[in-house]
Design a protein around this motif. Structure first.
Motif: not given
Length: 187
Positions: A135-150
């Motif tokens: 539902x919410x993507x805050x950014x600030x990753x520690x790992x290389x993960x990206x949502x397909x649907x945001x």
């Protein structure tokens, strides 16, 4: 994800109506690829993703007339950050091998929860594909993960906190809150 009163250090970012529209949009996006018409299994990460997965499944059933597979994942055994939560056990009642699995969570931040969920899902079978809906993507990753649907991108600092309040069905109590020192009264 129970109703929480808004405090002086919290601010509402998203209303119930906006969240409901985002859930509808996410459902359509998940169903859009040709291969997603059958064999989709939504796996909600317990706690935050559980109600969102239920709401997405209901919306997808409303759109297509058939209910997607639905399960819930307790990732405590797979966490790498020594944060254990008392959660109900996983509930996944179908074989994930060859299926389109969509991991569902309310908020994507560092990526560590998703990494744990990926490990747990692959222990349960070999899906054809694994996708991520948040539902919410805050950014600030520690790992290389990206949502397909945001549903919505809401960049935040590490000192801020996002809280998603969702009920099992659309409710005026549904909302997304942000809190932290930047949101003190008068700022």
């Amino acid at each position: 994800m129970n109703s929480a009163p808004e405090t002086a250090r919290q601010r509402t970012l998203l209303s119930a109506q906006r969240i409901d529209r985002m859930i509808g949009r996410l459902a359509y996006q998940i169903l859009e690829p040709e291969d997603a018409q059958e064999g989709v299994v939504l796996i909600g990460i317990r706690r935050g993703g559980e109600i969102l997965a239920r709401r997405l499944a209901a919306k997808m059933e409303e759109i297509t007339g058939s209910k997607p597979g639905l399960g819930f994942l307790n990732i405590n055994l797979y966490r790498d950050d020594d944060v254990a939560h008392a959660l109900p056990e996983s509930e996944i009642h179908e074989d994930l091998t060859g299926k389109i699995v969509v991991i569902v969570d309310d908020v994507l931040f560092t990526g560590r929860t998703v990494r744990s969920a990926l490990d747990a899902v692959t222990d349960l079978g070999r899906p054809r594909v694994i996708r991520l809906a948040v539902l919410i993507d805050r950014g600030s990753r520690e790992l290389p993960v990206q949502a397909d649907y945001v549903g919505s991108f809401i960049p935040t600092s590490r000192r801020e906190r996002i809280e998603v309040v969702l009920q099992k069905t659309l409710s005026e109590d549904d909302r997304v809150l942000i809190s932290g020192p930047e949101h003190a009264a008068g700022t």
